[in-house]
Write an enzyme that holds these catalytic residues in place. Structure first.
Site, short mmCIF file in Angstrom:
data_model
loop_
_atom_site.label_atom_id
_atom_site.label_comp_id
_atom_site.label_asym_id
_atom_site.label_seq_id
_atom_site.Cartn_x
_atom_site.Cartn_y
_atom_site.Cartn_z
N TYR A 99 -11.05 36.62 38.41
CA TYR A 99 -10.58 37.93 38.83
C TYR A 99 -10.08 38.69 37.61
O TYR A 99 -9.21 38.22 36.87
CB TYR A 99 -9.45 37.82 39.86
CG TYR A 99 -8.79 39.15 40.15
CD1 TYR A 99 -9.51 40.18 40.75
CD2 TYR A 99 -7.46 39.38 39.81
CE1 TYR A 99 -8.93 41.41 41.01
CE2 TYR A 99 -6.86 40.61 40.07
CZ TYR A 99 -7.60 41.61 40.67
OH TYR A 99 -7.01 42.83 40.93
N ASP A 202 -29.17 46.08 36.09
CA ASP A 202 -28.74 47.03 37.14
C ASP A 202 -27.53 47.80 36.62
O ASP A 202 -26.49 47.89 37.28
CB ASP A 202 -28.40 46.26 38.41
CG ASP A 202 -28.26 47.17 39.64
OD1 ASP A 202 -28.64 48.35 39.55
OD2 ASP A 202 -27.78 46.69 40.68
#
Length: 299
Positions: A99, A202
């Site tokens: 995270y 992407d």
């Protein structure tokens, strides 16, 4: 959506068993904004983790993202979340990663610099264009079987599959543009054999951010080995990358002058994918892109 307690408990146990957390207890805090997966910050007894869950996608969907993050991480050029666990519990697919608290704005010049180093560093050990397995661009399967010539790869693994999918979905207006567009791409890429680079694949603005110190972070990759210009072209497609990004990239590794003619060829892939994923709202811009490719004269 509420995740069953049995899934949360089982996931905590697996993370504990592999040593990612000291105790199996997880408290999930929902994160909103994505449209494909359920996302959570998992609070643990030591460090928070980021978790994606899905029970609607194929079993290899998260494995592909896990492999892409690993490939980016191994080059140690630009930061991405470290993938920790990819697993299935009952009918839930789970991807657990580091995270990183993120913010929208930061050192855009540093992002351009690090992306250039990332592309540059990857050229030393890579094989022909493609990847060792297929993966996903958004929710669409991305074909990655390797080919030795870049133009062949781009047409056969990128443009043709998307065109076939769109035409089969009923977008018949693309039929008249299909063959002349492919012929124009063949001509434009016939002598273009770029250095094979690992690509994010992407790289739109929603897949980059900055940590709390302003340092760049990229994520949600659709990695393959190809022309670095394809990454740069996508940064221009929907905006969100400022002048500092492009100037910093160019100082490290300037683009060839032919890029200006090739960027529409690369962005056509993403426009077609948006037609296939989101519908005819993208059809006009896709057809305009195809017409621009057909009209383009070599630099």
């Amino acid at each position: 959506m509420r995740i069953p307690n049995s899934i949360v408990l089982a996931l905590g146990k697996r993370l504990c068993q592999q040593g990612s957390i000291p105790e199996p207890k997880l408290e999930l805090e929902p994160v909103y904004g994505g449209d494909i997966n359920l996302s959570f910050i998992a609070h643990t007894s030591n460090t928070p983790l980021f978790i994606k869950l899905n029970r609607n996608k194929p079993s290899d969907f998260f494995a592909a993202e896990h492999d892409g993050l690993k490939a980016i991480q191994q080059l140690q050029a630009v930061r991405c979340p470290s993938p920790l666990l990819c697993t299935q519990i009952e009918n839930w697919h789970c991807l657990v990663m580091e995270y990183i608290p993120l913010k929208e704005h930061g050192l855009h010049g540093k992002l351009g610099q690090k992306l250039a180093f990332f592309h540059q560093k990857s050229t030393h050990s890579l094989k022909p264009y493609g990847f060792d397995k297929d993966n996903y661009i958004g929710g669409t399967v991305q074909q990655n079987e390797c080919l030795p010539r870049w133009g062949d790869f781009w047409i056969e693994r990128r443009i043709q599959p998307q065109l076939h999918r769109a035409i089969n979905k009923g977008y018949k207006a693309l039929l008249t543009l299909k063959t002349p567009t492919i012929n124009a791409i063949k001509t434009a890429l016939s002598d273009h054999q770029p250095a094979p680079c690992l690509l994010h694949g992407d790289l739109w603005s929603g897949n980059k951010a900055f940590d709390q110190n302003g340092e760049p972070v990229i994520f949600d990759p659709a990695c393959y080995i190809g022309d670095r210009e394809a990454d740069i072209a996508m940064t221009e497609l929907f905006g969100g990358f400022n002048a500092d990004f492009y100037s910093a990239y160019s100082r490290i590794w300037a683009l060839d002058k032919g890029y200006v003619n090739r960027k529409n060829i690369y962005n056509l892939y993403h426009l077609l994918n948006h037609v296939n994923l989101f519908g005819e709202g993208y059809l006009t811009s896709t057809m305009e892109c195809m017409e621009s490719i057909m009209a383009c004269k070599p630099a």
